[in-house]
Design a protein around this motif. Structure first.
Motif, PDB file in Angstrom:
ATOM      1  N   SER A  23       0.849  -1.202   0.000  1.00  0.00           N
ATOM      2  CA  SER A  23       0.000   0.000   0.000  1.00  0.00           C
ATOM      3  C   SER A  23       0.878   1.243   0.000  1.00  0.00           C
ATOM      4  O   SER A  23       1.200   1.779   1.065  1.00  0.00           O
ATOM      5  CB  SER A  23      -0.929  -0.002   1.218  1.00  0.00           C
ATOM      6  OG  SER A  23      -1.710  -1.171   1.276  1.00  0.00           O
ATOM      7  N   PRO A  27      -6.290   4.278  -1.938  1.00  0.00           N
ATOM      8  CA  PRO A  27      -6.027   2.918  -2.412  1.00  0.00           C
ATOM      9  C   PRO A  27      -5.262   2.127  -1.350  1.00  0.00           C
ATOM     10  O   PRO A  27      -4.232   2.594  -0.831  1.00  0.00           O
ATOM     11  CB  PRO A  27      -5.168   3.135  -3.657  1.00  0.00           C
ATOM     12  CG  PRO A  27      -5.449   4.537  -4.086  1.00  0.00           C
ATOM     13  CD  PRO A  27      -5.708   5.298  -2.828  1.00  0.00           C
ATOM     14  N   ASP A  71     -12.699  -5.941  -2.887  1.00  0.00           N
ATOM     15  CA  ASP A  71     -12.265  -4.622  -2.432  1.00  0.00           C
ATOM     16  C   ASP A  71     -12.170  -4.497  -0.923  1.00  0.00           C
ATOM     17  O   ASP A  71     -11.756  -3.452  -0.416  1.00  0.00           O
ATOM     18  CB  ASP A  71     -13.144  -3.514  -3.010  1.00  0.00           C
ATOM     19  CG  ASP A  71     -14.607  -3.658  -2.660  1.00  0.00           C
ATOM     20  OD1 ASP A  71     -14.993  -4.687  -2.084  1.00  0.00           O
ATOM     21  OD2 ASP A  71     -15.380  -2.727  -2.968  1.00  0.00           O
ATOM     22  N   ILE A 111      -8.315  -5.684  -1.564  1.00  0.00           N
ATOM     23  CA  ILE A 111      -7.623  -4.996  -2.653  1.00  0.00           C
ATOM     24  C   ILE A 111      -8.525  -3.864  -3.125  1.00  0.00           C
ATOM     25  O   ILE A 111      -9.441  -4.061  -3.924  1.00  0.00           O
ATOM     26  CB  ILE A 111      -7.301  -5.938  -3.834  1.00  0.00           C
ATOM     27  CG1 ILE A 111      -6.464  -7.128  -3.368  1.00  0.00           C
ATOM     28  CG2 ILE A 111      -6.563  -5.162  -4.933  1.00  0.00           C
ATOM     29  CD1 ILE A 111      -6.164  -8.131  -4.482  1.00  0.00           C
ATOM     30  N   SER A 112      -8.272  -2.674  -2.620  1.00  0.00           N
ATOM     31  CA  SER A 112      -9.108  -1.515  -2.929  1.00  0.00           C
ATOM     32  C   SER A 112      -8.287  -0.533  -3.751  1.00  0.00           C
ATOM     33  O   SER A 112      -7.590   0.328  -3.213  1.00  0.00           O
ATOM     34  CB  SER A 112      -9.595  -0.860  -1.628  1.00  0.00           C
ATOM     35  OG  SER A 112     -10.403   0.263  -1.899  1.00  0.00           O
ATOM     36  N   ASN A 113      -8.338  -0.693  -5.068  1.00  0.00           N
ATOM     37  CA  ASN A 113      -7.565   0.157  -5.965  1.00  0.00           C
ATOM     38  C   ASN A 113      -8.386   1.359  -6.421  1.00  0.00           C
ATOM     39  O   ASN A 113      -9.614   1.330  -6.422  1.00  0.00           O
ATOM     40  CB  ASN A 113      -7.125  -0.640  -7.196  1.00  0.00           C
ATOM     41  CG  ASN A 113      -6.041  -1.650  -6.875  1.00  0.00           C
ATOM     42  OD1 ASN A 113      -5.139  -1.368  -6.104  1.00  0.00           O
ATOM     43  ND2 ASN A 113      -6.126  -2.833  -7.474  1.00  0.00           N
ATOM     44  N   ASP A 114      -7.689   2.403  -6.842  1.00  0.00           N
ATOM     45  CA  ASP A 114      -8.368   3.542  -7.453  1.00  0.00           C
ATOM     46  C   ASP A 114      -9.013   3.091  -8.766  1.00  0.00           C
ATOM     47  O   ASP A 114      -8.459   2.248  -9.482  1.00  0.00           O
ATOM     48  CB  ASP A 114      -7.358   4.654  -7.726  1.00  0.00           C
ATOM     49  CG  ASP A 114      -8.020   5.950  -8.145  1.00  0.00           C
ATOM     50  OD1 ASP A 114      -8.232   6.809  -7.288  1.00  0.00           O
ATOM     51  OD2 ASP A 114      -8.356   6.084  -9.351  1.00  0.00           O
ATOM     52  N   THR A 165     -11.744  -7.139 -10.905  1.00  0.00           N
ATOM     53  CA  THR A 165     -11.006  -7.809  -9.845  1.00  0.00           C
ATOM     54  C   THR A 165     -11.955  -8.573  -8.933  1.00  0.00           C
ATOM     55  O   THR A 165     -11.655  -9.686  -8.492  1.00  0.00           O
ATOM     56  CB  THR A 165     -10.185  -6.787  -9.041  1.00  0.00           C
ATOM     57  OG1 THR A 165      -9.287  -6.102  -9.923  1.00  0.00           O
ATOM     58  CG2 THR A 165      -9.377  -7.463  -7.942  1.00  0.00           C
ATOM     59  N   THR A 189      -2.890  -4.182  -9.291  1.00  0.00           N
ATOM     60  CA  THR A 189      -2.562  -3.164  -8.292  1.00  0.00           C
ATOM     61  C   THR A 189      -1.355  -2.345  -8.727  1.00  0.00           C
ATOM     62  O   THR A 189      -1.361  -1.103  -8.644  1.00  0.00           O
ATOM     63  CB  THR A 189      -2.310  -3.819  -6.924  1.00  0.00           C
ATOM     64  OG1 THR A 189      -3.504  -4.502  -6.509  1.00  0.00           O
ATOM     65  CG2 THR A 189      -1.929  -2.794  -5.873  1.00  0.00           C
ATOM     66  N   THR A 237      -2.384  -0.107 -11.698  1.00  0.00           N
ATOM     67  CA  THR A 237      -3.261   0.989 -11.290  1.00  0.00           C
ATOM     68  C   THR A 237      -2.482   2.056 -10.545  1.00  0.00           C
ATOM     69  O   THR A 237      -2.640   3.257 -10.808  1.00  0.00           O
ATOM     70  CB  THR A 237      -4.410   0.455 -10.419  1.00  0.00           C
ATOM     71  OG1 THR A 237      -5.141  -0.527 -11.160  1.00  0.00           O
ATOM     72  CG2 THR A 237      -5.337   1.579 -10.010  1.00  0.00           C
ATOM     73  N   ASN A 238      -1.633   1.648  -9.610  1.00  0.00           N
ATOM     74  CA  ASN A 238      -0.847   2.632  -8.866  1.00  0.00           C
ATOM     75  C   ASN A 238       0.080   3.409  -9.794  1.00  0.00           C
ATOM     76  O   ASN A 238       0.293   4.618  -9.612  1.00  0.00           O
ATOM     77  CB  ASN A 238      -0.042   1.938  -7.766  1.00  0.00           C
ATOM     78  CG  ASN A 238      -0.914   1.463  -6.618  1.00  0.00           C
ATOM     79  OD1 ASN A 238      -2.043   1.942  -6.442  1.00  0.00           O
ATOM     80  ND2 ASN A 238      -0.421   0.527  -5.833  1.00  0.00           N
TER      81      ASN A 238
END
Length: 410
Positions: free
Chosen positions: A163, A276, A296, A299-302, A311, A352, A355-356
């Protein structure tokens, strides 16, 4: 017959519950809202889904909207530099169509189907104390938490190694609309990805809502920047006006299509921001009971890459496979951690990391990919299909050396 408890009635919880029923498990699901409340509520997401994720639904006959939802044929990526002027346009077709079905439509129907197929539903909010009592009584062989928007995520510890962010990276504003004119450069239904460096992104997503086909206008604004105008929840009409005002200023080629745009219904907007975060998959309750987080929750991505529902669907399929394969053995901590780590290795880490990376200024090698894709259909098509299988990006987009090798080959 093994008994499974699932907390949460979203994409992952309902998909897992319905597929477990089909495999002969006894499944209980806890939902904070009834189907009627879901249908009549506010929009919840943008939920563009691509082929791999859609196939996990089709495997269990859950694809009720294939003939109704607009078939997303590809992506149209535009780069605005300076703001208000389109410097780059990439038409990127998909090999297999995607789709976006309003979760108010989808989850309400799936919840009704779950009960029709013999699942048990308790309509109530769930607290940590409730979960502690349920696990202490030993009624269920496995408890899975799939309620990523509830306070229950707080029982799962943040994984700092996975994270990198501690504050929100975007302010989000979604508006479902009717009346948007087709994209003149890509008239087939397509996801518009309009990037304004330093300010944010405007997405245009074809979808299906309660009143039929629609489009979703979705701003992602860099916090503190000129487009960050969503600190407070606005009246839906005000939000749409602001959405269009920003489009007129920063992405006029989208605004030109909006002359007849209107909201699809009185609850067709959503706004907010979140950090995120990847969380550890197993939580221990005060009584010693263990619960497994999914989708989520862990795994909570933008949503900048549009992967939330994808996902969630893939996680449901992976957990289903692990549960069935485990047979009558106990669902202990080791199994829970292994189940998540297997999913992380197969899908979670790739999406992840990608996305990051997209939340940061685009590095030179990614700019080179997009510049090449504007004139090279092979590169454009591979980029588009990575939204279905983000693990492919590991082989050519996430590393400058691999990018150079790939671009030299094409």
């Amino acid at each position: 017959m093994r008994k499974i408890l699932i907390i949460g009635a979203g994409q992952s919880g309902l998909q897992l519950g319905l597929s477990l029923l089909a495999e002969g498990y006894q499944v209980t699901l806890m939902s904070a809202r009834t189907p009627e409340e879901i249908r009549g509520g506010w929009v919840m997401s943008t939920q563009a889904m691509f082929h791999q994720a859609l196939q996990t639904e089709r495997a269990y006959g859950l694809n009720f909207w294939d003939g109704e939802a607009p078939a997303i044929a590809g992506l149209h990526v535009s780069l605005s530099a300076p703001p208000g002027q389109r410097a780059l346009s990439v038409i990127a077709p998909l090999d297999d169509p995607g789709q976006s079905t309003d979760q108010r439509v989808k989850m309400a129907a799936w919840l009704e189907l779950f009960e029709e197929r013999g699942g048990t539903v308790h309509y109530q909010g769930v607290t940590t104390a409730d979960l502690d009592g349920l696990t202490r009584l030993g009624r269920y062989d496995l408890t899975v938490v799939a309620a990523g928007k509830s306070d229950l995520v707080g029982v799962f510890d943040r994984d700092p190694a996975r994270s990198p962010y501690t504050v929100p990276q975007r302010a989000l504003a979604v508006s479902y609309v009717h009346g948007l004119a087709p994209d003149p450069r890509f008239p087939a239904p397509s996801v518009g990805f309009n990037a304004v460096p330093g300010l944010g992104e405007l997405f245009v997503i074809p979808g299906l809502t309660r009143s039929g086909p629609c489009d979703i206008l979705f701003w992602e604004a860099v916090p503190g920047g000129p487009a960050d105008r969503w600190q407070d929840r606005l009246d839906p009409a005000e939000q749409l006006k602001l959405t269009l005002d920003l489009a007129q200023h920063y992405t006029p080629w989208v605004y030109d299509r909006c002359a007849e745009v209107e909201l699809t219904d009185a609850r067709a907007t959503l706004s907010g921001r979140y950090t995120p975060t990847v969380r550890r998959p197993v939580a221990e309750l005060p009584s010693g009971g263990l619960i497994l987080g999914m989708a989520d929750v862990v795994i909570s991505n933008d949503p900048i890459t549009g992967q939330g529902s994808n996902t969630a669907a893939k996680c449901a399929a992976a957990y289903l496979e692990a549960i069935v394969r485990h047979g009558d053995q106990p669902f202990d901590r080791a199994w829970m951690e292994r189940t998540f780590e297997d999913f992380w290795a197969r899908a979670g880490s790739s999406v992840t990391n990608w996305t990051n990376a997209m939340l940061a200024p685009l590095p030179e090698h990614v700019q080179q990919i997009l510049g090449t894709a504007a004139a090279n259909p092979t590169v454009a098509r591979r980029f588009a299909n990575g939204f279905s299988d983000p693990s492919d990006f590991d082989d050519w987009l996430m590393d400058p050396g691999k990018t150079a090798t790939y671009l030299a080959s094409v």
